[in-house]
Motif scaffolding. Sequence first.
Motif, short mmCIF file in Angstrom:
data_model
loop_
_atom_site.label_atom_id
_atom_site.label_comp_id
_atom_site.label_asym_id
_atom_site.label_seq_id
_atom_site.Cartn_x
_atom_site.Cartn_y
_atom_site.Cartn_z
N GLU A 66 0.77 -1.14 -0.03
CA GLU A 66 0.08 -0.06 -0.12
C GLU A 66 0.93 1.38 0.06
OE1 GLU A 66 -2.50 -0.28 3.70
OE2 GLU A 66 -3.63 -1.73 2.59
N ALA A 67 0.74 2.33 -1.01
CA ALA A 67 1.21 3.26 -0.93
C ALA A 67 0.40 4.63 -0.70
CB ALA A 67 2.08 3.54 -2.39
N PRO A 68 0.87 5.62 0.13
CA PRO A 68 -0.15 6.95 0.33
C PRO A 68 -0.33 7.48 -1.13
CG PRO A 68 2.19 7.39 0.53
CD PRO A 68 2.08 6.04 0.47
N GLU A 69 -1.76 7.67 -1.18
CA GLU A 69 -2.03 8.56 -2.58
C GLU A 69 -1.84 10.06 -2.15
OE1 GLU A 69 -3.65 7.74 -5.34
OE2 GLU A 69 -3.16 5.80 -4.75
N PRO A 70 -1.27 10.64 -3.32
CA PRO A 70 -1.17 12.01 -3.13
C PRO A 70 -2.25 12.76 -2.87
CG PRO A 70 -0.30 11.13 -5.34
CD PRO A 70 -1.01 10.17 -4.66
N ARG A 71 -1.94 14.00 -2.01
CA ARG A 71 -2.99 14.86 -1.35
C ARG A 71 -3.17 16.08 -2.07
NH1 ARG A 71 -3.52 15.74 4.51
NH2 ARG A 71 -1.04 16.18 4.58
N PHE A 72 -2.05 16.58 -2.81
CA PHE A 72 -1.99 18.13 -3.18
C PHE A 72 -1.46 18.10 -4.66
CE2 PHE A 72 -0.93 18.41 1.35
CZ PHE A 72 -2.29 18.92 1.65
N ALA A 73 -0.51 17.23 -5.12
CA ALA A 73 -0.05 17.20 -6.52
C ALA A 73 0.22 15.97 -7.08
CB ALA A 73 1.30 18.03 -6.52
N ALA A 74 -0.60 15.18 -7.66
CA ALA A 74 -0.48 13.65 -8.15
C ALA A 74 0.17 13.95 -9.53
CB ALA A 74 -1.79 13.28 -8.36
N PRO A 75 1.42 13.31 -9.77
CA PRO A 75 2.11 13.26 -10.87
C PRO A 75 1.26 12.51 -11.95
CG PRO A 75 3.07 11.90 -9.51
CD PRO A 75 1.84 12.36 -9.00
N THR A 76 1.52 12.62 -13.37
CA THR A 76 1.11 11.72 -14.69
C THR A 76 2.02 10.42 -14.26
OG1 THR A 76 0.17 13.63 -15.83
CG2 THR A 76 0.97 11.53 -16.96
N LEU A 77 1.46 9.48 -14.50
CA LEU A 77 2.19 8.02 -14.23
C LEU A 77 1.58 7.18 -15.52
CD1 LEU A 77 1.87 7.23 -10.70
CD2 LEU A 77 3.68 8.56 -11.86
N ARG A 78 2.14 6.16 -15.75
CA ARG A 78 1.85 5.22 -16.94
C ARG A 78 0.16 4.92 -17.16
NH1 ARG A 78 2.47 -0.29 -17.80
NH2 ARG A 78 2.95 -0.83 -15.67
N ASP A 79 -0.19 4.70 -15.81
CA ASP A 79 -1.82 4.65 -15.86
C ASP A 79 -2.62 5.68 -15.46
OD1 ASP A 79 -1.04 4.39 -13.33
OD2 ASP A 79 -1.76 2.71 -12.52
N ARG A 80 -2.07 6.84 -15.23
CA ARG A 80 -3.00 7.90 -14.57
C ARG A 80 -2.51 9.30 -14.86
NH1 ARG A 80 -1.91 8.38 -8.25
NH2 ARG A 80 -0.10 9.60 -9.05
N ILE A 81 -3.39 10.22 -15.30
CA ILE A 81 -3.06 11.56 -15.63
C ILE A 81 -3.11 12.38 -14.43
CG2 ILE A 81 -4.11 13.55 -16.91
CD1 ILE A 81 -5.06 11.75 -18.97
N GLY A 82 -2.08 13.10 -14.01
CA GLY A 82 -1.92 13.92 -12.96
C GLY A 82 -3.17 14.49 -12.49
N ARG A 83 -3.02 15.50 -11.33
CA ARG A 83 -4.11 16.40 -10.84
C ARG A 83 -3.46 17.21 -9.75
NH1 ARG A 83 -7.35 17.74 -13.69
NH2 ARG A 83 -9.04 16.29 -13.80
N VAL A 84 -3.79 18.39 -9.63
CA VAL A 84 -3.63 19.45 -8.44
C VAL A 84 -4.73 19.73 -7.97
CG1 VAL A 84 -2.17 21.39 -7.88
CG2 VAL A 84 -1.70 20.22 -9.92
N TRP A 85 -4.63 19.73 -6.53
CA TRP A 85 -5.88 19.72 -5.58
C TRP A 85 -5.41 21.12 -4.54
CZ3 TRP A 85 -4.57 14.73 -5.84
CH2 TRP A 85 -4.98 14.08 -6.71
N ALA A 86 -6.19 21.69 -4.11
CA ALA A 86 -5.83 22.86 -2.99
C ALA A 86 -6.80 22.79 -1.98
CB ALA A 86 -6.12 24.20 -3.73
#
Length: 358
Positions: A66-86
């Motif tokens: 299990e890995a922690p999910e990003p809370r503020f800045a999720a990078p683009t990965l091989r299976d996921r497009i990134g996102r930025v949250w405030a």
Amino acid sequence: MKMQHLMRPLRFRAALRPLLFLPLLAYADGAFSAPATADPGSASPVPGVQGSTEAGAQTLPEVLIEAPEPRFAAPTLRDRIGRVWAPVLIDGKGPFRLVLDTGASRSAVTAQLVESLGDSVRHAKPLIVHGVTGSATVPAIHVGQLEFGDLLVKTSVLPVVPDVFGGAEGVLGKEGFEDKRILIDFGNDRLVISRSHQQHAPLGFATVPVSIERDGLLVANVRIGSVKVRAVIDTGGQQTSGNLALRDALIRYAQKEGRSEIEGVTLDRQSGQTLATPPINFGSVQIHNINVLLGDIKMFQQWKMTREPAMLIGMDVLGSVDTLIIDYKMRQLQIRLRKPLPTEARTQASAAKNLPGA
């Protein structure tokens, strides 16, 4: 996808998957003060590893990672497009998780967030919201202020839009960003919004000049092959897309074609043609292996970008860097690319992909 600094080549890849576009174009007055910081700190969960076997079993133990999910800045990965949250407080309540959207002229919230605000909500006259794929009349509410740390937006009317934000509760638009510096650190899951002091780019960062055009859009001049293109920098958009003029200019370069469909915040759908483009020269950065969705997309009409080749650079590209700084006062992007994996790490990652169930 592969991106490199032309002076110091750094290469990496990220697969693209078309999802939802989120930009909004509406009207609001507001002002920000500074600074604001989101940092996971010590609150982030620690990755855990668990194993289990039954007595006498001859099989290998099951291992759950299990890995922690990003809370503020999720990078683009091989299976996921990134996102930025405030994490934003609205009238002192929250914080609510809003997508940071440099393509949205105002903030917007979902009906679920409105319910969380309780009986104190004051309803406003409905608004017309212009999304990527169409327009719609939606409910609206009055709020006294939006806060993100020391960042403050006074008195605003927020449209209430459908929940298409993938777990977020709305969008934080670009009201008042005119003199701000936004630091998005994907490597360390950190978002900072502060007043710009016109800091020069840190060592190891590439710079890309931008202009601020109608509705506060950030626009960079890029080149795809021999085609000059005006590119909107949009942290709320997911897949990079272009208008019909760009499609016509790139068709001779087409290496791979396909069809795709997008859905905007108004829930209208539009289809378009996807092309694998030549490298995109983006200031001193070069972007490789991009599939661009091309078509008669509503947002380019709204932005009055239909006659000349134009594109939206979304989070499939922006989320593939290590750190992105948007300095509105300097009218500049400052970009640090991801470092390539060491040889040993690449070998381990390759081996991991070949494990059963990987």
